[in-house]
Design a protein around this motif. Structure first.
Motif, PDB file in Angstrom:
ATOM      1  N   SER A   1       5.817  -3.827  -6.931  1.00  0.00           N
ATOM      2  CA  SER A   1       4.743  -3.927  -7.909  1.00  0.00           C
ATOM      3  C   SER A   1       4.265  -5.370  -8.027  1.00  0.00           C
TER       4      SER A   1
ATOM      5  N   GLU B   1       8.286  -2.559 -14.501  1.00  0.00           N
ATOM      6  CA  GLU B   1       7.456  -1.512 -15.082  1.00  0.00           C
ATOM      7  C   GLU B   1       7.972  -1.095 -16.456  1.00  0.00           C
TER       8      GLU B   1
ATOM      9  N   ARG C   1      -0.992   6.381  -1.062  1.00  0.00           N
ATOM     10  CA  ARG C   1       0.159   7.169  -1.519  1.00  0.00           C
ATOM     11  C   ARG C   1       0.240   8.476  -0.745  1.00  0.00           C
TER      12      ARG C   1
ATOM     13  N   ASN D   1      -0.132  -1.813  -6.222  1.00  0.00           N
ATOM     14  CA  ASN D   1       0.414  -2.176  -4.921  1.00  0.00           C
ATOM     15  C   ASN D   1       0.160  -1.042  -3.941  1.00  0.00           C
TER      16      ASN D   1
END
Ligand code: TXA
Ligand code: MG
Length: 316
Positions: free
Chosen positions: A152, A181, A58, A146
């Protein structure tokens, strides 16, 4: 995290116990929830949580959802107002995440909340997630499992394709039923929808007997993703500083003489783990001007630099 292949664990007593032991020792375990597979770590352990960001690659520190086995467990970490209690009572366990005021004594890693004074909590409904949370007995921070920028995962195969060699284990719980989600609602003040998800907003509004504020509504305080810009230290921030100027406090990285150091040994995982705690400490020290050592712009350094650039940007 690890160069080895991840362990694939069965969703039986032994597999769940092994997964809980990995979490307890600061490792990373992917587990099924009814929405998508999560990438879990002990939410009280800065280094473990930094490992989540490293594994996902990230480029920024978005705050993470804390997964808990029950409403009672969640009440240890945050404050529930009447709307929050109503929603939790109706939809937990389930695909609803609540953003609530963080309790002062919560003891969560500041990396989980990205230094904010609110926390996102959810009680998942998947039996494997519930058994794992019960066996571990603590709060589990988990974004979707992920790589950053990818979709996802809803099966073990998706998790392995993205994260093999980067995390310790995955518990196989078959395909996720909801597949999108959780819905995120802030109950800090008037209830507001922050992210559409597995539970339709209409069902939440029917439960509350009032409309939710929408992300586009000007009175909705914050939207996920942009949140991170809401915590900046009070002092002015100068980046890529080789040493502190007059009146500046140096936030160091690597072997420099600094008032505070993110990682004297130049370890990016340690620096990420300490980042938000250091920013808060600079406020506690009343630092008016902050100089920050250069941080290498790779791996977790990218997320650290993203955060520091936001802190250094002109304030409005
Ligand atoms: O279904 C789900 O929610 C999955 C499973 C694993 O539970 N998790 C998930 O996590 O989608 P993630 O990290 O991909 O998304 C978390 C979202 C982010 O958009 C983040 O900005 C928001 O939650 N969030 C976390 N803490 C917040 C806070 N204190 N205030 C507002 N938004 C927050
Ligand atoms: Mg995600």
């Amino acid at each position: 995290m690890s160069e080895d292949h991840l362990l694939r664990l069965e969703p039986d007593t032994d597999g769940i116990a092994a997964a809980a032991a990995i979490l307890a020792s600061g490792g990373l375990v992917s587990f099924p929830t009814e929405t998508v597979y999560g990438l879990g770590a002990d939410a009280r352990d800065d280094t473990a949580v930094a490992g989540i960001y490293a594994a996902k690659g990230r480029p920024s520190f978005n705050p993470l959802i804390v997964h808990l086995p029950s409403l009672e467990a969640a009440e240890k970490y945050c404050e529930f107002d009447p709307s929050a209690l109503q929603l939790a009572g109706a939809f937990w366990p389930g695909a609803l995440t609540l953003v609530l005021p963080l309790r002062a004594d919560a003891g969560l890693s500041k990396l989980v909340t990205a230094g904010l004074d609110t926390v996102a909590v959810r009680v998942p409904d998947h039996p494997v997630a519930r058994e794992l949370l019960a066996a571990f007995g603590g709060p589990v921070a988990a974004p979707s499992a992920n790589l950053s920028g990818r979709v996802s995962p809803t099966t073990v195969a998706h998790v392995i394709a993205g994260l093999d060699g980067k995390i310790n284990a995955v518990v196989d719980g078959g395909a996720c039923q909801v597949g999108v989600e959780s819905t995120i609602v802030s109950c800090v003040g008037q209830p507001a929808l922050l992210r559409a998800g597995g539970i339709p907003a209409e069902a939440l509004e029917a439960c509350l007997g009032q409309p939710l504020l929408l992300p586009t509504d000007p009175s909705t305080p914050t939207a996920p993703g942009q949140l991170v810009s809401h915590y900046a230290p009070q002092g002015k921030v100068r980046l890529n500083a080789t040493k502190a100027g007059a009146g500046e406090v140096l936030l160091g990285f690597g072997p420099v003489d600094a008032a505070l150091n993110l990682s004297p040994s130049g370890d990016l995982v340690e620096a990420a783990a300490r980042l938000f705690a250091c920013l808060h400490q600079l406020d506690a020290m009343n630092a008016r001007a902050i100089a920050v050592s250069p941080i290498p712009d790779h791996g977790l350094g990218r997320a650290i630099n993203d955060r520091l650039r936001r802190a250094a940007a002109p304030r409005t």
